[in-house]
Write an enzyme that holds these catalytic residues in place. Sequence first.
Site, mmCIF file in Angstrom:
data_model
loop_
_atom_site.group_PDB
_atom_site.id
_atom_site.type_symbol
_atom_site.label_atom_id
_atom_site.label_comp_id
_atom_site.label_asym_id
_atom_site.label_seq_id
_atom_site.Cartn_x
_atom_site.Cartn_y
_atom_site.Cartn_z
ATOM 1 N N HIS A 28 5.231 21.325 1.464
ATOM 2 C CA HIS A 28 3.767 21.380 1.313
ATOM 3 C C HIS A 28 3.111 20.031 1.588
ATOM 4 O O HIS A 28 2.017 19.756 1.086
ATOM 5 C CB HIS A 28 3.379 21.837 -0.098
ATOM 6 C CG HIS A 28 3.739 23.253 -0.423
ATOM 7 N ND1 HIS A 28 5.033 23.651 -0.682
ATOM 8 C CD2 HIS A 28 2.981 24.374 -0.514
ATOM 9 C CE1 HIS A 28 5.046 24.949 -0.945
ATOM 10 N NE2 HIS A 28 3.816 25.412 -0.850
ATOM 11 N N GLU A 47 0.698 35.882 7.254
ATOM 12 C CA GLU A 47 0.154 35.016 8.298
ATOM 13 C C GLU A 47 0.352 35.567 9.705
ATOM 14 O O GLU A 47 -0.534 35.450 10.552
ATOM 15 C CB GLU A 47 0.759 33.613 8.199
ATOM 16 C CG GLU A 47 0.280 32.804 6.988
ATOM 17 C CD GLU A 47 1.089 33.066 5.733
ATOM 18 O OE1 GLU A 47 1.965 33.965 5.749
ATOM 19 O OE2 GLU A 47 0.854 32.382 4.719
#
Lengths: 343, 341
Positions: free
Chosen positions: B138, B69
């Site tokens: 998450h 990322e």
Amino acid sequence: MTTQAPSSSSSGAASPGQSMEPQARLDLYRTMVLCRTYEEAILREYHADKGPGFDIGKGLIPGEMHLSAGQEPVAAGVCAHLTADDAITAAHRPHHLAIAHGVDLRAMTAEIFGRVDGLGKGRGGHMHLFDPATHFSCSGIVAEGFPAALGQAFAFRRRKTDRVAVAVAGEGAANAGAFHEALNLAALWALPVVFVVEDNDWGISVPRDLSTAVDSNAVRATAYGIPGERVEDNDVDAVHEAARPMVARARAGEGPSLLEVHTLRLWGHFEGDAQGYRPDREKVHEDDPIPIYEKRLRDAGVLDDELVQQAAADATTKVEDAIEFAKASAVPDPSTATDYVFA
Amino acid sequence: MTITETPQGTRRLTTSKAMVEAIDQEMARDESVFYMGEDVGAYGGIFSSTTGLLDKYGPGRIIDTPISETGFIGLGIGAAVEGMRPIVELMFADFMGVCLDQIYNHMAKIHFESGGNVTVPMVLTTAVGGGYSDGAQHSQCLWGTFAHLPGMKVVVPSNPADAKGLMTSAIRDDNPVVYLFHKGVMGLPWMAKNRRSTDEVPEGEHVVPIGEAKVVRPGSDVTVVTLSLSVHHSLDVADKLAEDGVDTEVIDLRSLVPLDRDTVLESVRKTGRLVVVDEDYLSYGVSGEIVATVAETDPGMLRAPAQRVAVPDVPIPYAHDLEYTVLPRQDRIERAIRAVL
């Protein structure tokens, strides 16, 4: 994909400058002199009004100041292969790279003085110089300037140009994740990037042998299947020679390379750093790359007294003009403090 | 109003299809737009954010990335600086921790640090929210964290039409825009979904301006300020309370940066009662910002103390009953509304 074993040059090899045109070597010398003259002037202005004692937030140039004296061979040697259409991302010690890449000295200096005519109108400071005209930028976060170079390279390729992006940071950056992510992505997508590591032996006070598991960061290129080379001496001719095929490879669309230069931090990490941790601080000036190069060029008949004086005079004129410009520029109006958050 | 262009008509689409339609239309219109992220190619985005786009635009513009990322968000920033319009997907907002430096120290600050000389026209898309037992790493919303850090616009569509209209605006904006889509409003076939996650969407160009909240249900007794999936829960509660004669006004913020404070104040001035429903953490976040906006303007406009329904300051639990205890679901929203009446 080209994979090449990392290699290194040393002073024992034939001098790489011997095959260069005298004018090219003279240009390298002049660029280094301009960089050094600039840093000496910033040093003078920075310390002019920090007293009594040393107050880092005081004076015409406040804040941290990371000067690049000793690292000029990297900037001159690499940037000689670039044009203003190519991009550079630099780190917290950016002045030599900005100068060698042709960033406007007046606007850069005004930014360092925090004035309205600065590159960032006084919002950035010396670690945050952005010049769209030369695609120059820097980041104060170690290693985090590497990924942006990938994007610039990506855009250059998408537009079917042969422009390249050069990402520069110190050897401390080569231990950070962003460095490795950037190398992997650039290699994976064969992006036109040249990664340059300036190994000045010190991460502030920590010597590289206490921070880095390998003797040469160039070997890390092997992990990503790209060419890597370490220039062992702080020699501008050698840097110039090593960077040449790397820039050419990027321009040809063949992918990235990694260049490490074992350079020299002549002064402290930042101004005000007493460097008590540094055993070589008394004799470090003996390794100053500029007098060494000057002697070599004199011996080769490239330089004489007149050319040396002319280089110094030209540099002083440019630098003092930039300092005067900066000092004459207005300080930003406090009522504009919240401007430029959004376009 | 939200529709600035006369649409040719509407059809019913899921939120994800509406989002993809905006990306598709902008990619067709502007060569500089590309989409990059993990599993956005052949998979079509884990939450269907790019379904079908690879076939249409190819791997040069719909780009699968490694799990890297910092590398690829930074790449997006550099490409944006050079004038491209990248859309970069961070698969889960929870993953911001591995790349936050690129987001808040670079994407969000370059325009400012350059004194306005450099723009970063980039969209960072990311999935948020819980409710399906994906655990503490998450399931977070974290929009308050993005919104707290200056230099990025933050939009949070709750329905298909806004998902399309806000995406169009985000791509065309010259600033970095963080576009947070809640998994529970995307209309995914593999997750419980609200009936409103499929709805009418204008065909053709559809623009929802960034920075405009929307009164999605007018009412006179109490104001519920909310966003994202919680809009739907709040509307469910408003429908139920209407049977008891309670007339609830529901405001969908849609944008957090810039924040449409005027719409909030106008409503609270009218109702005198305020409930803020936010699936992000309670403290130091959106719910506090909304209450502060009222307090700073005229605390006298409140006829009862404001109520905040948010995730109490605890990581999102895994076990279903624990998770549903901390999420701002219909039961908690109803209790809060009744408390201010």
